[in-house]
Structure formats: C-alpha cells, structure tokens
Design a protein around this motif. Structure first.
Motif, PDB file in Angstrom:
ATOM      1  N   ASP A 263       0.808  -1.226   0.000  1.00 51.93           N
ATOM      2  CA  ASP A 263       0.000   0.000   0.000  1.00 51.93           C
ATOM      3  C   ASP A 263       0.837   1.271   0.000  1.00 51.93           C
ATOM      4  O   ASP A 263       0.365   2.327  -0.418  1.00 51.93           O
ATOM      5  N   LEU A 264       2.083   1.194   0.489  1.00 52.12           N
ATOM      6  CA  LEU A 264       2.924   2.389   0.582  1.00 52.12           C
ATOM      7  C   LEU A 264       4.391   1.992   0.450  1.00 52.12           C
ATOM      8  O   LEU A 264       4.875   1.113   1.165  1.00 52.12           O
ATOM      9  N   LEU A 265       5.078   2.653  -0.477  1.00 56.66           N
ATOM     10  CA  LEU A 265       6.501   2.418  -0.696  1.00 56.66           C
ATOM     11  C   LEU A 265       7.295   3.555  -0.058  1.00 56.66           C
ATOM     12  O   LEU A 265       7.011   4.729  -0.290  1.00 56.66           O
ATOM     13  N   VAL A 266       8.297   3.207   0.746  1.00 56.51           N
ATOM     14  CA  VAL A 266       9.123   4.199   1.443  1.00 56.51           C
ATOM     15  C   VAL A 266      10.536   4.143   0.882  1.00 56.51           C
ATOM     16  O   VAL A 266      11.137   3.077   0.789  1.00 56.51           O
ATOM     17  N   ILE A 267      11.060   5.320   0.505  1.00 58.39           N
ATOM     18  CA  ILE A 267      12.392   5.400  -0.080  1.00 58.39           C
ATOM     19  C   ILE A 267      13.244   6.382   0.709  1.00 58.39           C
ATOM     20  O   ILE A 267      12.884   7.552   0.844  1.00 58.39           O
ATOM     21  N   PRO A 268      14.388   5.943   1.241  1.00 63.06           N
ATOM     22  CA  PRO A 268      15.301   6.876   1.908  1.00 63.06           C
ATOM     23  C   PRO A 268      16.098   7.655   0.870  1.00 63.06           C
ATOM     24  O   PRO A 268      16.462   7.119  -0.178  1.00 63.06           O
ATOM     25  N   THR A 269      16.379   8.905   1.161  1.00 60.09           N
ATOM     26  CA  THR A 269      17.130   9.726   0.202  1.00 60.09           C
ATOM     27  C   THR A 269      17.812  10.873   0.921  1.00 60.09           C
ATOM     28  O   THR A 269      17.360  11.333   1.954  1.00 60.09           O
ATOM     29  N   HIS A 270      18.920  11.325   0.377  1.00 57.29           N
ATOM     30  CA  HIS A 270      19.453  12.612   0.800  1.00 57.29           C
ATOM     31  C   HIS A 270      19.802  13.394  -0.459  1.00 57.29           C
ATOM     32  O   HIS A 270      20.937  13.609  -0.823  1.00 57.29           O
ATOM     33  N   GLY A 271      18.755  13.820  -1.111  1.00 57.74           N
ATOM     34  CA  GLY A 271      18.908  14.625  -2.323  1.00 57.74           C
ATOM     35  C   GLY A 271      19.362  13.790  -3.488  1.00 57.74           C
ATOM     36  O   GLY A 271      18.778  12.750  -3.797  1.00 57.74           O
ATOM     37  N   ARG A 272      20.428  14.217  -4.134  1.00 53.75           N
ATOM     38  CA  ARG A 272      20.924  13.539  -5.322  1.00 53.75           C
ATOM     39  C   ARG A 272      21.718  12.284  -4.971  1.00 53.75           C
ATOM     40  O   ARG A 272      22.071  11.511  -5.841  1.00 53.75           O
ATOM     41  N   LYS A 273      22.044  12.120  -3.682  1.00 49.73           N
ATOM     42  CA  LYS A 273      22.852  10.976  -3.286  1.00 49.73           C
ATOM     43  C   LYS A 273      21.970   9.911  -2.648  1.00 49.73           C
ATOM     44  O   LYS A 273      20.779  10.052  -2.533  1.00 49.73           O
ATOM     45  N   GLY A 274      22.615   8.854  -2.155  1.00 46.58           N
ATOM     46  CA  GLY A 274      21.859   7.818  -1.465  1.00 46.58           C
ATOM     47  C   GLY A 274      21.036   6.995  -2.435  1.00 46.58           C
ATOM     48  O   GLY A 274      21.318   6.910  -3.621  1.00 46.58           O
ATOM     49  N   PHE A 275      19.989   6.382  -1.916  1.00 44.31           N
ATOM     50  CA  PHE A 275      19.211   5.433  -2.708  1.00 44.31           C
ATOM     51  C   PHE A 275      18.570   6.080  -3.930  1.00 44.31           C
ATOM     52  O   PHE A 275      18.450   5.468  -4.983  1.00 44.31           O
ATOM     53  N   ALA A 276      18.177   7.354  -3.795  1.00 36.49           N
ATOM     54  CA  ALA A 276      17.450   7.996  -4.885  1.00 36.49           C
ATOM     55  C   ALA A 276      18.258   8.070  -6.162  1.00 36.49           C
ATOM     56  O   ALA A 276      17.698   8.057  -7.251  1.00 36.49           O
ATOM     57  N   HIS A 277      19.604   8.131  -6.049  1.00 38.89           N
ATOM     58  CA  HIS A 277      20.383   8.304  -7.275  1.00 38.89           C
ATOM     59  C   HIS A 277      20.303   7.079  -8.167  1.00 38.89           C
ATOM     60  O   HIS A 277      20.554   7.161  -9.362  1.00 38.89           O
TER      61      HIS A 277
ATOM     62  N   SER B  40       0.992  -0.204 -14.582  1.00 40.52           N
ATOM     63  CA  SER B  40      -0.216   0.619 -14.464  1.00 40.52           C
ATOM     64  C   SER B  40      -0.841   0.575 -13.080  1.00 40.52           C
ATOM     65  O   SER B  40      -1.300   1.591 -12.568  1.00 40.52           O
ATOM     66  N   ASN B  41      -0.871  -0.592 -12.445  1.00 44.39           N
ATOM     67  CA  ASN B  41      -1.521  -0.692 -11.145  1.00 44.39           C
ATOM     68  C   ASN B  41      -0.776   0.050 -10.054  1.00 44.39           C
ATOM     69  O   ASN B  41      -1.362   0.403  -9.031  1.00 44.39           O
ATOM     70  N   HIS B  42       0.528   0.271 -10.242  1.00 48.66           N
ATOM     71  CA  HIS B  42       1.306   0.905  -9.190  1.00 48.66           C
ATOM     72  C   HIS B  42       1.993   2.187  -9.623  1.00 48.66           C
ATOM     73  O   HIS B  42       2.810   2.731  -8.900  1.00 48.66           O
ATOM     74  N   ALA B  43       1.664   2.696 -10.792  1.00 48.23           N
ATOM     75  CA  ALA B  43       2.153   4.010 -11.170  1.00 48.23           C
ATOM     76  C   ALA B  43       1.623   5.052 -10.209  1.00 48.23           C
ATOM     77  O   ALA B  43       2.219   6.103 -10.038  1.00 48.23           O
ATOM     78  N   LYS B  44       0.489   4.767  -9.580  1.00 49.14           N
ATOM     79  CA  LYS B  44      -0.126   5.713  -8.654  1.00 49.14           C
ATOM     80  C   LYS B  44       0.078   5.312  -7.190  1.00 49.14           C
ATOM     81  O   LYS B  44      -0.573   5.822  -6.299  1.00 49.14           O
ATOM     82  N   LEU B  45       0.994   4.395  -6.964  1.00 50.72           N
ATOM     83  CA  LEU B  45       1.285   3.958  -5.607  1.00 50.72           C
ATOM     84  C   LEU B  45       1.797   5.127  -4.766  1.00 50.72           C
ATOM     85  O   LEU B  45       2.697   5.845  -5.196  1.00 50.72           O
ATOM     86  N   PRO B  46       1.259   5.344  -3.561  1.00 53.21           N
ATOM     87  CA  PRO B  46       1.791   6.400  -2.701  1.00 53.21           C
ATOM     88  C   PRO B  46       3.245   6.106  -2.347  1.00 53.21           C
ATOM     89  O   PRO B  46       3.617   4.955  -2.096  1.00 53.21           O
ATOM     90  N   VAL B  47       4.066   7.142  -2.367  1.00 53.97           N
ATOM     91  CA  VAL B  47       5.479   6.999  -2.060  1.00 53.97           C
ATOM     92  C   VAL B  47       5.847   7.975  -0.955  1.00 53.97           C
ATOM     93  O   VAL B  47       5.478   9.149  -1.008  1.00 53.97           O
ATOM     94  N   MET B  48       6.563   7.471   0.055  1.00 56.75           N
ATOM     95  CA  MET B  48       7.085   8.341   1.109  1.00 56.75           C
ATOM     96  C   MET B  48       8.603   8.371   1.019  1.00 56.75           C
ATOM     97  O   MET B  48       9.231   7.336   0.839  1.00 56.75           O
ATOM     98  N   THR B  49       9.167   9.575   1.103  1.00 54.55           N
ATOM     99  CA  THR B  49      10.606   9.698   1.142  1.00 54.55           C
ATOM    100  C   THR B  49      11.033  10.177   2.521  1.00 54.55           C
ATOM    101  O   THR B  49      10.365  11.006   3.134  1.00 54.55           O
ATOM    102  N   ILE B  50      12.141   9.632   3.012  1.00 53.38           N
ATOM    103  CA  ILE B  50      12.675  10.000   4.322  1.00 53.38           C
ATOM    104  C   ILE B  50      14.136  10.347   4.146  1.00 53.38           C
ATOM    105  O   ILE B  50      14.921   9.525   3.641  1.00 53.38           O
ATOM    106  N   LYS B  51      14.517  11.535   4.566  1.00 50.71           N
ATOM    107  CA  LYS B  51      15.890  11.983   4.389  1.00 50.71           C
ATOM    108  C   LYS B  51      16.828  11.236   5.313  1.00 50.71           C
ATOM    109  O   LYS B  51      16.559  11.034   6.486  1.00 50.71           O
ATOM    110  N   LEU B  52      17.958  10.806   4.744  1.00 54.40           N
ATOM    111  CA  LEU B  52      18.979  10.091   5.524  1.00 54.40           C
ATOM    112  C   LEU B  52      19.735  11.058   6.426  1.00 54.40           C
ATOM    113  O   LEU B  52      19.875  12.231   6.106  1.00 54.40           O
TER     114      LEU B  52
END
Length: 301
Positions: free
Chosen positions: A264-278, A289-301
């Motif tokens: 139901d919810l995907l959580v991604i850690p990030t610190h801007g351009r670095k970390g997991f997000a890169h 299609s079913n998960h293009a609209k999945l809620p996403v939460m980001t948490i800064k490292l």
C-alpha cells in the motif's frame, strides 16, 4: 465549525498574523504540512492528510506559495505592496473556499501564504511550524523517476528534512496495511527505516524491507545477497523481514515487488541527489499501471 486558527502571510513585508496554537495529543504526528496550489492533485493530498489528522488528533498547516516575479520585487515599495495585496486577495479567497471542505471539519487548520524563491522554503516552513510530515500531490504517473527529476515534487523531496508523502490520486478511505522500505542494505539507511517503522506503527501497518538486486554493475550472487541481508538485520537490532528481489532495474523491481505483494505504501530513503534515490535517476520508467499511482514516502537520511 470554523477550523482555521490563523492566517499568516510571509515574505511580503507588510502583514504577518500570529498563529494560534494547535492542541495535539499524537507524539509523532503533531502537524501535517500540505502545500496547496489549488490543483486537483493538491486536494487529493489534503484529503489524505485530513484522514490521517482525524485518526491521530493532528493539526494541518496549509501552505500556498505565491511566485512573485523579479520585476515585481524590483519595483518601488508601493508598487510591490499593491501587486502583493492583489495576489494575496485572490489566494485568501481560494484558501477560504478550500478550508470549508467537509472533510476538514473538526480538524485544527492553520493557513500560511508565502512568496517563494525556490521550493526549499517548504522545508523552512515545516521546521518553523513543527510539522512532522509533508503530504503533497503529484501528477507523475510514469514511474518513480517523475518524483526525482524536473518537478516541484522533486525539489521538495530533495530539500525536506521531514518525511514527504506523495499522493497521486484520490483516496476516499486512505488505509495502509502493508508498507515496504526500499533499502540498499547500507547502515546509513537504518535511521530512516526506524522513522518508517514508527510511521507504520502509527498506521497499524506491517512493514518489511526489500533490496532490489538489479542486473547492472551492482548485481550480486544469491550467497552474497544473503550475507549482506544477514549483516544488515544484525545492525537493525530488531525483528523485521528483509527480502531481496532480482530485477533488471531498481525502479521496475520496486514496482514489480509492490504489485506482487499487495503493498500500500513504498518508502524510499534519500538525501537529495545521493543515497538510494540516485539509483532511480535516469533509469527506465516502468509503466506498471496498477502501481504508477502507488503512494510513495521519502525520508531523508
């Protein structure tokens, strides 16, 4: 019932109204900041924030940002004030209508109107107002890359020191039963996971960790992945499922895993351009299609 506790106008230099305090009982969800641009997507975010606020006895801070041009700011003080008052009047009228939404009844609401230079000011407002979460809408539908490249949402995510929950469509009943925390299995992400775990407890949701073993240069054999998972679980020092999923891209692997496991919810850690997000920047957008609209939460490292 009137729910607005105050209207603050920042960044114009002619009017600031003090906010009334909001009485809150929740320990980790005192206030929720919702940036409002009057689009349908920002209303989707507000509806979700309202449901969360009611469940946790939290308050909501609405933030509308007026982008004044440099030419206006370079004018004389009188001209600047007249222009600012004009935009302020329009914004206040729209916000007043927004706060009359039925789903906001019984929720303490504060409203802030601010001129902005860039979207890092959302983080500044969140800190000044002691907000614990930013909930914002996004029209990105082609994948996670839309959250990190070339959008206002990306700018907020990159600079926010508080978690950001991105909502992409309307939820009449926002329920999170299962959360997944995307990890690269490095110790740096442990603090972010603990924040995600606290959020899961708040929502009475289960949470697990997933590592995407992509087919690129970072691909590892099964034994190596299992060893890395074991070391990560040892450092976590708490009982949680840590799973790995083989896929040709990280982004596609996350969507595929969420689709297969009813997340139901995907959580991604990030610190801007670095970390997991890169890992997501420049990756092939997977149109799941079913998960293009999945809620996403980001948490800064």
């Amino acid at each position: 019932m009137e729910t607005i506790t105050g209207i603050g106008v920042l960044g114009f230099g002619f009017f600031v109204q003090e906010q009334n305090p909001v009485a809150i009982t929740s320990d980790i969800m005192k206030k929720i900041l919702v940036p409002i641009d009057f689009s349908e997507y920002s209303e989707y975010a507000l509806e979700v924030a309202a449901q969360m606020a009611k469940s946790n006895e939290s308050g909501i801070v609405l933030l509308h940002m007026i982008g004044m041009s440099e030419s206006v700011l370079d004018n004389s003080e009188i001209a600047e004030e007249q222009e600012a008052k004009y935009y302020l009047k329009l914004a206040k009228k729209k916000l007043k209508d927004f706060t009359k939404k039925e789903y906001l009844q019984e929720i303490p609401v504060e409203v802030i109107i601010q001129n902005y230079k860039d979207f890092k000011e959302v983080n500044q407002v969140a800190k000044e107002q002691n907000c614990d979460l930013v909930v914002m809408g996004s029209h990105g539908t082609s994948g996670l890359s839309d959250l990190f490249v070339g959008s206002n949402t990306e700018k907020v995510i990159r600079t926010s020191e508080v978690p950001v929950l991105v909502i992409k469509h309307r939820y009449l009943n926002f329920k999170v039963k299962k959360m997944v925390f995307a990890s690269d299995l490095e110790n740096e992400s442990i603090a972010a996971f603990k924040k995600a775990s606290a959020f899961a407890n708040l929502l009475s949701a289960s949470i697990e960790i997933v590592y995407i073993n992509d087919a690129g240069a970072n691909f590892m054999g099964v034994d190596d992945v299992r060893k890395k998972v074991a070391n990560y679980k040892k450092e976590l020092d708490q009982s949680v499922e840590v799973r790995f999923h083989n896929y040709h891209t990280v982004e596609g692997g996350l969507f595929n895993y969420c689709l297969m496991n009813d997340v139901d919810l995907l959580v991604i850690p990030t610190h801007g351009r670095k970390g997991f997000a890169h890992f997501l920047v420049g990756s092939l957008a997977e149109n799941v299609s079913n998960h293009a609209k999945l809620p996403v939460m980001t948490i800064k490292l």
